[in-house]
Enzyme design. Structure first.
Site, PDB file in Angstrom:
ATOM      1  N   ASN B 241       6.216  13.090 -28.094  1.00  0.00           N
ATOM      2  CA  ASN B 241       5.606  12.502 -29.067  1.00  0.00           C
ATOM      3  C   ASN B 241       4.251  12.770 -29.605  1.00  0.00           C
ATOM      4  OD1 ASN B 241       6.594   9.930 -29.851  1.00  0.00           O
ATOM      5  ND2 ASN B 241       6.994   9.476 -27.528  1.00  0.00           N
ATOM      6  N   CYS B 329       4.485   2.374 -22.863  1.00  0.00           N
ATOM      7  CA  CYS B 329       5.612   3.196 -23.129  1.00  0.00           C
ATOM      8  C   CYS B 329       5.406   3.918 -24.451  1.00  0.00           C
ATOM      9  CB  CYS B 329       6.762   2.605 -22.868  1.00  0.00           C
ATOM     10  SG  CYS B 329       6.893   0.919 -23.662  1.00  0.00           S
ATOM     11  N   ASP B 331       6.158   1.922 -27.822  1.00  0.00           N
ATOM     12  CA  ASP B 331       5.578   1.141 -28.551  1.00  0.00           C
ATOM     13  C   ASP B 331       5.223  -0.245 -27.529  1.00  0.00           C
ATOM     14  OD1 ASP B 331       5.905   1.893 -31.200  1.00  0.00           O
ATOM     15  OD2 ASP B 331       7.889   1.595 -31.165  1.00  0.00           O
ATOM     16  N   GLY B 332       5.437  -0.155 -26.208  1.00  0.00           N
ATOM     17  CA  GLY B 332       5.116  -1.208 -25.418  1.00  0.00           C
ATOM     18  C   GLY B 332       5.956  -2.469 -25.497  1.00  0.00           C
ATOM     19  N   TRP B 333       6.989  -2.226 -25.810  1.00  0.00           N
ATOM     20  CA  TRP B 333       7.772  -3.720 -25.984  1.00  0.00           C
ATOM     21  C   TRP B 333       9.048  -3.509 -25.104  1.00  0.00           C
ATOM     22  CZ3 TRP B 333       6.742  -3.199 -31.824  1.00  0.00           C
ATOM     23  CH2 TRP B 333       7.597  -2.267 -32.307  1.00  0.00           C
ATOM     24  N   ASP B 334       9.500  -2.481 -24.764  1.00  0.00           N
ATOM     25  CA  ASP B 334      10.653  -2.208 -23.933  1.00  0.00           C
ATOM     26  C   ASP B 334      10.293  -2.100 -22.378  1.00  0.00           C
ATOM     27  OD1 ASP B 334      12.559  -2.680 -25.874  1.00  0.00           O
ATOM     28  OD2 ASP B 334      11.935  -0.697 -26.828  1.00  0.00           O
ATOM     29  N   ARG B 335       9.962  -0.706 -21.878  1.00  0.00           N
ATOM     30  CA  ARG B 335       9.797  -0.291 -20.726  1.00  0.00           C
ATOM     31  C   ARG B 335       8.558  -0.978 -20.111  1.00  0.00           C
ATOM     32  NH1 ARG B 335      11.114   5.614 -22.266  1.00  0.00           N
ATOM     33  NH2 ARG B 335      10.588   4.951 -24.268  1.00  0.00           N
ATOM     34  N   LYS B 371      11.701  -6.941 -28.965  1.00  0.00           N
ATOM     35  CA  LYS B 371      12.360  -7.116 -29.939  1.00  0.00           C
ATOM     36  C   LYS B 371      13.987  -7.395 -29.760  1.00  0.00           C
ATOM     37  CE  LYS B 371      11.891  -3.118 -32.366  1.00  0.00           C
ATOM     38  NZ  LYS B 371      11.974  -2.290 -33.493  1.00  0.00           N
ATOM     39  N   ARG B 375      17.414  -5.561 -30.311  1.00  0.00           N
ATOM     40  CA  ARG B 375      18.078  -5.094 -29.129  1.00  0.00           C
ATOM     41  C   ARG B 375      19.401  -5.700 -28.755  1.00  0.00           C
ATOM     42  NH1 ARG B 375      15.049  -1.609 -30.382  1.00  0.00           N
ATOM     43  NH2 ARG B 375      13.111  -1.296 -29.394  1.00  0.00           N
TER      44      ARG B 375
END
Lengths: 545, 615
Positions: B241, B329, B331-335, B371, B375
């Protein structure tokens, strides 16, 4: 031989005991002829560990300076570690344990020395006689008879003195059939399905050899179980190729020409060293906490243990299906008829017969289909998963059977009178016990050893009300149905109660189990109380009028 | 409507089938077999429809659902099959939110109930429960109009020392503007779980405001000045990244941080992992070894273990070291949502209650902008955005409930039901990708909240083994994450394949018994009241009998003798003797009564004392 000769250091102080998920404890170690006893000195938390020498599967020793460490691996799969100060003491103790845990004479085993501390209410040695079984049978059918042809074990050394055979076959014919079957194990009745009168027989392989020998009496005997015009199924627990190869060694299988009314199904069940290796691999995998997920799953797969479970359950379901759904009689055999054959016939009965799902019925099943039927317990259960001896006759045949029962139990948790602990207890006692029940390889040997006179039966102990209460399943509600388990891999599970028993903290699971039992018990009490109150109210109302 | 359609058994090797009629409604596909059993499939649940080559018996149609139901129909005429296929394709793909079921779903709730439903979960209340605002943490109005971060909620908690310029600066240095904010505050340890997205550090970029922000977080913790920064990605991904101007924190630029990778894979890996898992578990005549190697190759359980391991690391940092932790992580919205919510679940027993679990989902998943729409593929969109991140969270929780059967107020059915509705688009809660979007959709006016419906049928979701005293508030739940503890979740992935489940469910039995126990307790109270009415004193004796019975402790506590409130007690009279002397047929019963009344007379007066006080 005096045990004292083998014990050079009977006692050692300041020994530290290590067990997984327990704090290390310091205490005193004592060796006796049959036990290793560890007792902690701490007064606030006095603890004693009694370990039968015969429960010890293997022992390792190592030294750091003068501090010796003994790692003891038990047949019930537990592993403990003892730190013993003093090199000499440690060596002495290790060699004593090694000698005492591998006694070669049966009569030196603990059951011959054990004196029960309880009152014997019922002698387990005579709790389950075939005569009683036959009495039950004759109340529903008169097609069978009790034969004493083997009363001196001369016709078949691995059969009990009495067996149940078709009424139309006389003892003379049985003698001839015995000569035609491996080890003299002629077809005998294993289970009679009352619902439709179909029978399950078991035997060993027929000795057809390469030239296709036949035996008219044998054909007559197996055909005697068929209704006119109906077909039966022979379930051969070997693959076809193995059965064919067996002919070269004088064995063989029932050929269509001579048994036209029978359809042969080969349902392969693994045996002997392959099973033992599978067991060893599984225990290794379960004991290594460091495995990552991929490694754990691949080790579990490589052990093949669950495959064996699935195959065995499938074979048992097949036998049960032939009897219950197809309305056909069944003959089960492999080569000797002392291992996979018994697994199949006994599991099929668990599926078919509600009686086998009660405690007494299950005990009777084990006596009938395993002990009396001549499963060589002493050979198969001499060592467990940690032994290096690799004897070819060692195999966890009985454990595999118990696990299959557990798998069915899990799928039908309300259909069994006994609980998981009962199965685990049987596993433990089959490998090491103070009772004589699982000693010897067949009834003949047990009679020679005079086990009923000289040792106590496991059943005498288990069937006392105090003990029984520990093994009862509170969810049990008798049902008379045939219970068909799912054998899909997604439905099978590792038997954690045995294989992970010592490898994980189990407190929370035990407490939850206790709570489940409480809920059931409380329900019974509430119901009783509601009934009492209703009666009471009715009385009051009657009085008032 | 198509008749003579066959529904095939998914796993049967023989071609066992049910014949019946297939109906298409505006919202559901309905199959009614000859014995009138109904199978309802919501169009939104349909993940894929597939037409297989024509066979002699008709045209096979396979429908895969997002709740892992797979149905296999055989339609006699090819044209019908083609029609159904086309209709389903259209119906299962929605282009606009307003066409989703939630906007047409009309339960029997009036407007005030609808409003109440949406007010059920109040996050401000939840932060108050945690103990913020306080001396160190305050509510920031920086994002009140979604100006700083569109995907965050309006109300955010930050350290008091983090001024607006710091917040703004930090947000510019974070992917999608998702700057570090409070997710959970641990009262006793004074430590916080914070969450954010990756820094735009590239290979060497720095941002003083962001460094100040992290310092502010560590200073907001008086018990430990060191804080952990957990990057939940595998190191390799994070490094890659950097080339895109993103990346991870450089320990040298931030004071007092300990940086840690925990290696949870990204959404694409998870998607294909689940795909592989479903392929394996859907195989007919599967062998044990194919199942186990398929399970291994899918990597699914490895991922679940990774998520739970990360949560355990987080929870231990807080509970053992009293250190604050910042989780991110990409974007900070999944893991990040997975790890923060599971960490809090391990730390705080409130989240193990039914209401608390709703709050947790509302906070760490819904409000912080997981999301859900992308998802779960609520609208016809980019298939590469689909990922079972939330399913993994539920599965991790299920694993915990297996290890701690008494720690959770809710049961497996609750988790399954939530999973069902995340995909059903029947309620407004999970629609859209973030709060801003939800407000624009006016979900609170136009749709209903799932939570009030779940609470209304709470009984179904209660764990009968739950022990509220299992872990006192804020004691850490420490799961064992050795690989063998993780099992395939059959009840999730084969929920609709009845043949695979135990024929007798211990769980259902315990559920219904526990339910019945409550009813019986009620009955006893009623009966006793009636008896009392008839006969003044008899209940005293009865009550004593109840006391004497060896009840298992925890359950017995649930039955206080409160029935006496109804009627004032009457003075002791001859009633007791009457019963003793009466000709009751039940001898054992009267024996018991006399025995107890002789044994402990003191209890009688005591009981009366209690009764009087309560009256």
């Amino acid at each position: 031989m005096e045990f004292a000769e083998l014990i050079k250091t009977p006692r050692a102080d300041n020994v530290v005991l290590h067990r997984p998920f327990h704090l290390a404890v310091e205490g005193t170690l004592c060796l006796t002829g049959h036990h290793l006893i560890f007792s902690s000195r701490r007064q606030d938390n006095a603890e004693e560990l009694w370990l039968l020498h015969s429960n010890i599967d293997s022992i390792d020793k190592r030294f750091v300076g003068s501090l010796g460490t003994i790692v003891i691996k038990c047949k019930d799969l537990r592993i403990i570690q003892l730190d013993i100060p003093g090199m000499e003491e440690c060596l002495n103790i290790a060699s004593s344990i090694e000698a005492l845990s591998t006694l070669d004479s049966v009569t030196l085993m603990y059951p011959f020395f054990y004196r029960p501390m309880f009152e014997v209410l019922e002698d387990g040695w005579s709790s389950f006689l075939l005569e009683q079984e036959f009495e039950l049978l004759s109340s529903v059918t008169n097609e069978w008879r009790l034969s004493c042809v083997n009363k001196d074990f001369s016709v078949c050394p691995s059969y009990p003195p009495v067996v149940i055979v078709p009424k139309s076959i006389d003892d003379e014919a049985l003698r001839k059939v015995a000569l035609f079957r491996h080890g003299g194990r002629f077809p005998v009745l294993s289970y009679y399905h009352k619902k439709n009168g179909m029978a399950m027989m078991r035997s060993s392989q027929p000795l057809t050899g390469t030239n296709g020998r036949r035996c008219k009496e044998d054909e007559k005997l197996v055909n005697a179980t068929l209704r006119s015009g109906r077909r039966g199924f022979v379930i051969d627990t070997r693959p076809l190729t193995v059965a064919q190869q067996a002919r070269a060694k004088g064995g063989g299988f029932e050929q269509e020409v001579h048994y036209p009314q029978w359809r042969r199904i080969h349902k392969y069940i693994e045996r002997f060293n392959i099973l033992q290796e599978s067991f060893i691999k599984l225990v290794e995998a379960c004991n290594d906490q460091s495995h990552n997920m991929d490694r754990w799953l691949s080790k579990l797969e490589a052990s093949n243990w669950l495959t064996h479970i699935k195959e065995l359950l499938t074979a048992a379901c097949l036998a049960a299906q032939c009897i219950d759904r197809e309305g056909a009689s069944v003959l089960v055999h492999g080569s000797e008829g002392t291992d996979s054959t018994l697994q199949v016939t006994s599991l099929a009965q668990i599926i078919l017969d509600p009686r086998c799902r009660t405690i007494r019925g299950f005990e009777a099943l084990i006596v009938r289909e395993w002990l009396q039927a001549g499963h060589p317990f002493q050979q198969r259960c001499a060592q467990s998963a940690y032994s290096n001896s690799k004897q070819k006759w060692e195999a966890p045949v009985f454990l595999l059977f118990l696990e299959c029962v557990w798998q069915i139990h899990r799928q039908f948790p309300c259909s069994f009178e006994f609980n998981e602990q009962f199965l685990i207890m049987l596993f433990e006692h089959a490998y090491a016990s103070q009772f004589g029940t699982f000693l010897g390889n067949n009834e003949n040997e047990r009679a020679k050893l005079k086990l009923p006179q000289k040792t106590m039966s496991l059943w005498s102990w288990v069937n006392r009300p105090e003990e029984l209460s520990r093994f009862q399943n509170p969810l049990y509600e008798a049902n008379s149905l045939v219970i068909w388990p799912s054998v899909a891999p997604q439905s099978l599970q590792l038997w954690e109660g045995v294989f992970l028993r010592w490898n994980r903290p189990s407190r929370f699971l035990e407490e939850a189990e206790e709570e489940r039992i409480n809920i059931i018990k409380y329900n019974k009490e509430l119901q009783a109380r509601v009934n009492t109150l209703r009666r009471r109210l009715a009385e009051l109302e009657a009085e008032g009028e | 409507q198509v008749e003579q359609v066959k529904l095939l058994d998914r796993f049967s090797t023989s071609n066992k089938s049910l014949t019946g009629t297939l109906y298409l409604t505006a919202t559901h596909l309905l199959f009614i077999d000859s014995s009138q059993r109904e199978t309802w499939i919501l169009h939104h649940h349909i993940a894929a429809v597939e037409k297989l080559p024509l066979t002699t018996s008709g045209c096979p149609l396979v429908i895969q659902c997002k709740n892992f139901r797979i149905v296999h129909f055989v339609v006699p005429r090819e044209r019908d099959c083609h029609d159904i296929y086309n209709s389903l394709l259209q119906l299962s793909r929605t282009a606009k939110y307003e066409e989703l079921y939630a906007f047409s779903y009309n339960p029997k709730q009036n407007e005030s109930e609808q409003v109440k439903g949406w007010q059920l979960i109040d996050l401000a209340e939840e932060y108050k429960r945690m103990g913020v605002p306080n001396d160190y943490w305050q509510l920031s109005d920086a994002n009140r109009d979604y100006k700083i971060c569109e995907t965050y909620p309006r109300e955010l908690y930050v350290p008091r020392t983090a001024s607006k310029p710091i917040i703004v600066g930090s947000s510019k240095f974070r992917s999608k503007g998702r700057f570090p904010v409070l997710s959970y505050y641990h009262k006793n340890k004074e430590a916080a779980i914070c969450r954010c997205s990756q820094p735009l550090s590239g290979f060497s970029a720095r941002c003083l405001e962001d460094e100040h922000m992290l310092q502010a977080i560590s200073k907001a913790n008086p018990s430990n000045r060191y804080m952990y920064v957990m990057d939940t990605r595998p190191k390799l991904n994070a490094m890659a990244n950097r080339a895109a101007g993103k990346g991870y924190e450089n320990e040298d630029n931030y004071s007092n941080i300990r940086f840690q990778f925990v290696g949870i894979e990204n959404i694409h890996v998870m998607r294909s992992s689940l795909q592989k898992l479903l392929e394996v578990s859907g195989t007919r005549g599967l062998s044990v070894n194919d199942f186990l190697s398929g399970l291994e190759n899918s990597g699914w359980l490895r991922h679940i273990k990774a998520v739970l391991d990360a949560a355990v690391f987080l929870a231990k940092a807080i509970a053992v070291e009293s250190a604050s932790v910042l989780v991110h992580c990409s974007d900070g919205w999944d893991r990040t949502s997975q790890v923060c919510s599971l960490g809090a679940l391990l730390l705080d027993s409130y989240y193990r209650t039914i209401k608390g679990f709703m709050v947790l989902i509302e906070k760490d998943w819904i409000s912080f902008g997981h999301k859900f729409s992308d998802r779960c593929c609520q609208l016809d969109g980019d298939p590469k955005e689909i990922s079972p991140v939330f399913t993994q969270f539920l599965e991790s929780v299920w694993n915990l409930t297996e290890q701690f059967p008494q720690a959770f107020e809710y049961n497996e059915a609750f988790l399954l039901q939530i999973h069902e509705h995340v995909h059903s688009c029947q309620f407004g809660n999970f629609l859209g990708n973030c709060q801003k979007e939800r407000e624009e959709l006016k979900l609170k006016e136009k749709t209903y909240s799932l939570w009030s419906f779940l609470l209304a049928e709470q009984k179904k979701y209660q764990n009968p083994l739950y022990n509220p005293d299992f872990s006192p508030e804020l004691t850490l739940l420490e799961p064992n994450t050795v690989s063998f503890n993780f099992k395939f979740w059959r009840n999730m992935y084969h929920q609709f394949d009845r043949s695979m489940h135990p024929r007798q469910s211990m769980f259902n039995l315990i559920m219904s018994t526990s339910e019945q126990n409550k009813q019986l307790e009620e009955d006893i109270r009623e009966l006793e009241a009636k008896i009392k009415q008839r006969n003044g004193q008899s209940d005293v004796v009865l009550e004593k009998e109840q006391e004497q019975t060896a009840y298992p402790d925890p359950v017995a506590l649930k039955s206080p003798p409160c029935f006496q409130k109804e009627q004032p007690p009457m003075p002791v009279n001859d009633a007791v003797r009457t019963i003793e002397g009466s000709n009751t047929a039940d001898n054992r019963y009267s024996e018991l009564v006399s025995e107890f009344s002789k044994a402990e007379p003191a209890v009688v007066s005591l009981e009366y004392g209690v009764a009087r006080m309560t009256c």
